[in-house]
Design a protein around this motif. Structure first.
Motif, PDB file in Angstrom:
ATOM      1  N   ILE A   1     -49.877  44.176  33.975  1.00 33.76           N
ATOM      2  CA  ILE A   1     -50.193  44.354  35.007  1.00 33.76           C
ATOM      3  C   ILE A   1     -49.414  44.082  36.323  1.00 33.76           C
ATOM      4  CG2 ILE A   1     -52.223  43.394  37.162  1.00 33.76           C
ATOM      5  CD1 ILE A   1     -53.673  42.554  34.579  1.00 33.76           C
ATOM      6  N   VAL A   2     -48.372  43.101  36.052  1.00 30.84           N
ATOM      7  CA  VAL A   2     -47.297  42.852  36.821  1.00 30.84           C
ATOM      8  C   VAL A   2     -46.386  43.575  36.613  1.00 30.84           C
ATOM      9  CG1 VAL A   2     -45.185  40.865  36.925  1.00 30.84           C
ATOM     10  CG2 VAL A   2     -47.518  40.567  36.908  1.00 30.84           C
ATOM     11  N   ASP A   3     -46.126  44.699  35.662  1.00 36.31           N
ATOM     12  CA  ASP A   3     -45.388  45.078  35.967  1.00 36.31           C
ATOM     13  C   ASP A   3     -45.376  46.463  36.031  1.00 36.31           C
ATOM     14  OD1 ASP A   3     -42.897  43.498  34.707  1.00 36.31           O
ATOM     15  OD2 ASP A   3     -43.754  44.365  32.124  1.00 36.31           O
ATOM     16  N   GLN A   4     -47.482  47.061  36.330  1.00 36.95           N
ATOM     17  CA  GLN A   4     -47.175  47.731  37.515  1.00 36.95           C
ATOM     18  C   GLN A   4     -47.251  47.846  38.876  1.00 36.95           C
ATOM     19  OE1 GLN A   4     -50.865  50.676  36.065  1.00 36.95           O
ATOM     20  NE2 GLN A   4     -50.480  49.981  34.296  1.00 36.95           N
ATOM     21  N   THR A   5     -47.209  46.627  39.854  1.00 31.08           N
ATOM     22  CA  THR A   5     -47.874  46.375  40.786  1.00 31.08           C
ATOM     23  C   THR A   5     -46.436  45.489  41.606  1.00 31.08           C
ATOM     24  OG1 THR A   5     -49.156  44.536  39.463  1.00 31.08           O
ATOM     25  CG2 THR A   5     -50.006  46.536  39.922  1.00 31.08           C
ATOM     26  N   SER A   6     -45.362  45.015  40.662  1.00 34.16           N
ATOM     27  CA  SER A   6     -44.593  44.206  41.432  1.00 34.16           C
ATOM     28  C   SER A   6     -43.016  44.369  40.690  1.00 34.16           C
ATOM     29  CB  SER A   6     -45.036  42.436  41.496  1.00 34.16           C
ATOM     30  OG  SER A   6     -46.172  41.974  41.977  1.00 34.16           O
ATOM     31  N   TYR A   7     -42.215  44.046  41.376  1.00 33.94           N
ATOM     32  CA  TYR A   7     -40.725  43.415  40.786  1.00 33.94           C
ATOM     33  C   TYR A   7     -40.302  42.385  40.594  1.00 33.94           C
ATOM     34  CZ  TYR A   7     -36.188  43.080  39.842  1.00 33.94           C
ATOM     35  OH  TYR A   7     -34.675  43.320  39.812  1.00 33.94           O
ATOM     36  N   VAL A   8     -40.337  41.781  39.046  1.00 31.90           N
ATOM     37  CA  VAL A   8     -40.091  40.466  38.982  1.00 31.90           C
ATOM     38  C   VAL A   8     -39.117  40.334  38.530  1.00 31.90           C
ATOM     39  CG1 VAL A   8     -40.560  38.728  37.385  1.00 31.90           C
ATOM     40  CG2 VAL A   8     -42.341  39.619  38.262  1.00 31.90           C
ATOM     41  N   ASP A   9     -37.789  39.680  38.267  1.00 32.49           N
ATOM     42  CA  ASP A   9     -36.506  39.578  38.386  1.00 32.49           C
ATOM     43  C   ASP A   9     -36.181  38.834  38.185  1.00 32.49           C
ATOM     44  OD1 ASP A   9     -33.623  38.644  38.561  1.00 32.49           O
ATOM     45  OD2 ASP A   9     -32.954  38.736  40.710  1.00 32.49           O
ATOM     46  N   ARG A  10     -36.281  39.169  36.350  1.00 31.66           N
ATOM     47  CA  ARG A  10     -36.303  38.270  35.392  1.00 31.66           C
ATOM     48  C   ARG A  10     -34.810  38.211  34.261  1.00 31.66           C
ATOM     49  NH1 ARG A  10     -41.716  38.479  33.688  1.00 31.66           N
ATOM     50  NH2 ARG A  10     -42.561  40.311  34.122  1.00 31.66           N
ATOM     51  N   PRO A  11     -33.974  37.032  35.371  1.00 31.26           N
ATOM     52  CA  PRO A  11     -33.033  36.316  34.768  1.00 31.26           C
ATOM     53  C   PRO A  11     -32.417  36.469  33.062  1.00 31.26           C
ATOM     54  CG  PRO A  11     -33.557  34.746  34.764  1.00 31.26           C
ATOM     55  CD  PRO A  11     -35.136  35.734  34.782  1.00 31.26           C
ATOM     56  N   ASP A  12     -31.421  36.547  32.728  1.00 31.23           N
ATOM     57  CA  ASP A  12     -30.568  36.668  31.971  1.00 31.23           C
ATOM     58  C   ASP A  12     -29.185  35.702  31.602  1.00 31.23           C
ATOM     59  OD1 ASP A  12     -28.395  37.547  33.364  1.00 31.23           O
ATOM     60  OD2 ASP A  12     -28.236  39.551  31.848  1.00 31.23           O
ATOM     61  N   ASP A  13     -29.449  34.653  32.633  1.00 34.39           N
ATOM     62  CA  ASP A  13     -28.618  33.363  32.227  1.00 34.39           C
ATOM     63  C   ASP A  13     -28.912  32.187  32.136  1.00 34.39           C
ATOM     64  OD1 ASP A  13     -30.111  33.561  34.827  1.00 34.39           O
ATOM     65  OD2 ASP A  13     -27.331  33.840  36.012  1.00 34.39           O
ATOM     66  N   VAL A  14     -30.051  31.913  31.060  1.00 34.65           N
ATOM     67  CA  VAL A  14     -30.517  30.614  30.885  1.00 34.65           C
ATOM     68  C   VAL A  14     -30.221  30.968  29.460  1.00 34.65           C
ATOM     69  CG1 VAL A  14     -33.112  29.448  30.849  1.00 34.65           C
ATOM     70  CG2 VAL A  14     -32.590  31.113  32.021  1.00 34.65           C
ATOM     71  N   PRO A  15     -29.535  29.025  30.031  1.00 35.35           N
ATOM     72  CA  PRO A  15     -28.489  29.434  28.972  1.00 35.35           C
ATOM     73  C   PRO A  15     -29.595  28.741  27.045  1.00 35.35           C
ATOM     74  CG  PRO A  15     -27.702  27.522  29.960  1.00 35.35           C
ATOM     75  CD  PRO A  15     -28.846  28.092  30.336  1.00 35.35           C
ATOM     76  N   GLN A  16     -29.228  29.624  26.166  1.00 38.33           N
ATOM     77  CA  GLN A  16     -30.425  29.038  24.880  1.00 38.33           C
ATOM     78  C   GLN A  16     -30.574  28.215  24.486  1.00 38.33           C
ATOM     79  OE1 GLN A  16     -31.209  32.279  23.182  1.00 38.33           O
ATOM     80  NE2 GLN A  16     -32.643  30.197  22.046  1.00 38.33           N
ATOM     81  N   GLU A  17     -29.847  27.109  24.346  1.00 41.57           N
ATOM     82  CA  GLU A  17     -29.917  25.714  24.129  1.00 41.57           C
ATOM     83  C   GLU A  17     -31.033  25.043  24.819  1.00 41.57           C
ATOM     84  OE1 GLU A  17     -26.026  25.569  26.513  1.00 41.57           O
ATOM     85  OE2 GLU A  17     -27.087  26.816  24.764  1.00 41.57           O
ATOM     86  N   ALA A  18     -31.219  25.492  26.392  1.00 39.44           N
ATOM     87  CA  ALA A  18     -32.354  25.223  27.818  1.00 39.44           C
ATOM     88  C   ALA A  18     -33.531  25.668  26.790  1.00 39.44           C
ATOM     89  CB  ALA A  18     -32.111  25.539  29.591  1.00 39.44           C
ATOM     90  N   ILE A  19     -33.502  27.214  25.781  1.00 40.16           N
ATOM     91  CA  ILE A  19     -34.334  27.736  25.916  1.00 40.16           C
ATOM     92  C   ILE A  19     -35.169  27.056  24.362  1.00 40.16           C
ATOM     93  CG2 ILE A  19     -35.902  29.781  24.620  1.00 40.16           C
ATOM     94  CD1 ILE A  19     -34.054  31.613  26.452  1.00 40.16           C
ATOM     95  N   ASP A  20     -34.184  27.135  23.319  1.00 38.17           N
ATOM     96  CA  ASP A  20     -34.893  25.731  22.313  1.00 38.17           C
ATOM     97  C   ASP A  20     -34.958  24.466  22.756  1.00 38.17           C
ATOM     98  OD1 ASP A  20     -33.577  27.804  21.059  1.00 38.17           O
ATOM     99  OD2 ASP A  20     -31.664  26.867  20.614  1.00 38.17           O
ATOM    100  N   GLU A  21     -34.179  23.751  23.903  1.00 34.43           N
ATOM    101  CA  GLU A  21     -34.852  22.483  24.175  1.00 34.43           C
ATOM    102  C   GLU A  21     -36.524  22.367  24.370  1.00 34.43           C
ATOM    103  OE1 GLU A  21     -35.480  18.639  26.693  1.00 34.43           O
ATOM    104  OE2 GLU A  21     -35.612  20.984  26.733  1.00 34.43           O
ATOM    105  N   LYS A  22     -36.919  23.457  25.611  1.00 31.46           N
ATOM    106  CA  LYS A  22     -38.064  23.380  25.970  1.00 31.46           C
ATOM    107  C   LYS A  22     -38.952  23.549  24.800  1.00 31.46           C
ATOM    108  CE  LYS A  22     -40.188  27.756  26.955  1.00 31.46           C
ATOM    109  NZ  LYS A  22     -40.658  29.144  27.552  1.00 31.46           N
ATOM    110  N   TRP A  23     -39.132  24.839  23.778  1.00 33.29           N
ATOM    111  CA  TRP A  23     -39.836  24.826  22.554  1.00 33.29           C
ATOM    112  C   TRP A  23     -39.923  23.863  22.143  1.00 33.29           C
ATOM    113  CZ3 TRP A  23     -43.170  27.976  23.789  1.00 33.29           C
ATOM    114  CH2 TRP A  23     -42.779  29.032  23.769  1.00 33.29           C
TER     115      TRP A  23
ATOM    116  N   ARG B   1     -39.051  20.417  23.085  1.00 34.91           N
ATOM    117  CA  ARG B   1     -40.165  18.965  23.899  1.00 34.91           C
ATOM    118  C   ARG B   1     -41.317  20.115  24.013  1.00 34.91           C
ATOM    119  NH1 ARG B   1     -38.481  16.465  28.927  1.00 34.91           N
ATOM    120  NH2 ARG B   1     -39.932  16.439  30.188  1.00 34.91           N
ATOM    121  N   ARG B   2     -42.065  20.858  23.511  1.00 33.64           N
ATOM    122  CA  ARG B   2     -43.593  21.094  24.161  1.00 33.64           C
ATOM    123  C   ARG B   2     -44.310  21.303  22.671  1.00 33.64           C
ATOM    124  NH1 ARG B   2     -46.087  24.744  27.328  1.00 33.64           N
ATOM    125  NH2 ARG B   2     -48.431  25.953  26.316  1.00 33.64           N
TER     126      ARG B   2
END
Length: 357
Positions: free
Chosen positions: A161-183, A185-186
């Motif tokens: 729905i969002v992709d049809q109705t809004s523009y969302v800035d989805r960044p590509d500069d989040v470090p992979q280690e931060a993503i790994d740490e998030k999962w 931690r979860r």
């Protein structure tokens, strides 16, 4: 009317589509004074778009810097507790998106931080602020004794729905280690809540904490807390769940899941002895889609059917207006940390029933 200087932590989809535009639309209540995100690029682009001078990649720096009255916590679930506690310890009021946190320990730490700071913590359950829902709470006695209820939430992926109705800035500069740490931690926080369970049940707990928290929280306000979870079943790797919730005099069927359809099929339906009520929600990602209240009432020989659309203003706006009022008047919000703990306990009860099955 006093204006609150607000800092926003987390600049992802819900911030861009919902919270930042609403803050901008309430200039008499809020001044967007600071923003925080781990993506430097996103921070720069949104800071420029909204004219925000104070930008931070570390929430601790933002909450300690001064110049704020409150914060809205919108980042990933695993960090809600840390951000909320840091803000409280800095003397700030907090609106935290659901789920407030993922483990009972985190919930207790938030409550302790709130109590020692004397500040407000409100959990962002926007569905409970929709006028159609608050009207349903008032009209519930007109149905007579409750015989049965259904809580239904089967939706397409929000992004469809969002992709049809809004523009969302989805960044590509989040470090992979931060993503790994998030999962990592979860996983650790979910294990704190559940102990050792199959990974499918960890995923299902995530579904309940996310999508399910809206449904079960609204259900509790309308009907109270169930006595027990009588049974539960899941399938498709925990992506779909059905549970029977025992209220003593009646049973509630709870059903939820996520599919690939471009629609939002969500409602709470209550069957009374002489009336039926349905609160129907549409996607919150398209602002001002109305929440409606459907009533069917029998009175003697007459049968009346009506559909109420109290207002087109979206529930998120009502929620932010309510938060402003709670902070400026010192009132206790209805969606407190203790209120969220009841939801977390119900999530765990559902997982236990699934584990038995």
């Amino acid at each position: 009317m006093s204006k609150l200087r607000v800092g926003v932590i987390g600049l992802g989809e819900v911030a861009q589509v919902i919270h930042l535009p609403i803050i901008e639309s309430l200039p008499d209540r809020y001044e967007l004074a600071a923003i925080c995100d781990i993506s430097p690029g996103l921070l720069e682009r949104l800071g420029d778009r909204y004219g925000v001078e104070h930008r931070y990649t570390d929430f601790r720096e933002m909450t300690a810097a001064g110049g704020l009255d409150c914060v809205i916590v919108l980042n990933s679930d695993e960090y809600h507790a840390d951000c909320t506690i840091a803000a409280l310890d800095a003397g700030l009021d907090v609106l935290v998106e659901k789920p407030m946190c993922l483990s009972p320990r985190e919930a207790q730490e938030i409550i302790e931080a709130r109590d020692r700071s004397g500040r407000t913590v409100m959990v962002a359950y926007m569905r409970r602020f929709a006028p159609a829902f608050t009207e349903a709470v008032e009209k519930l006695p007109e149905l007579g004794p409750i015989r049965y209820a259904r809580v239904h939430d089967v939706i397409g992926e929000n992004r469809l729905i969002v992709d049809q109705t809004s523009y969302v800035d989805r960044p590509d500069d989040v470090p992979q280690e931060a993503i790994d740490e998030k999962w990592a931690r979860r996983s650790a926080l979910v294990k704190e809540a559940l102990g050792d369970v199959p990974q499918e049940l960890e995923w299902t707990y995530g579904l309940l904490c996310g999508l399910g928290s809206h449904d079960l929280s609204a259900m509790r306000e309308l009907l109270g807390r169930p006595k027990e979870v009588s049974a539960a079943k899941m399938w498709r790797s925990g992506g779909y769940v059905v549970a029977l919730l025992d209220y003593g005099d009646f049973v509630v069927t709870y059903e939820t899941g996520v599919d690939d359809q471009l629609r939002y099929d969500t409602y709470i339906e209550v069957y009374g002895a002489s009336g039926t009520m349905k609160v129907r929600y549409d996607t919150p990602y398209v602002r001002h889609f109305p929440t409606t209240l459907h009533l069917e009432l029998t009175d003697g020989d007459s049968y009346e059917r009506s559909v109420r659309r109290p207002h087109l203003k979206d529930p998120y706006t009502y929620e932010l207006e309510y938060f402003h009022e709670a902070v400026t008047t010192g009132a206790t919000p209805k969606t407190t940390p203790e209120d969220y703990v009841q939801d977390m306990e119900l999530f765990v009860d559902i997982i236990r029933a699934l584990d038995k099955g």
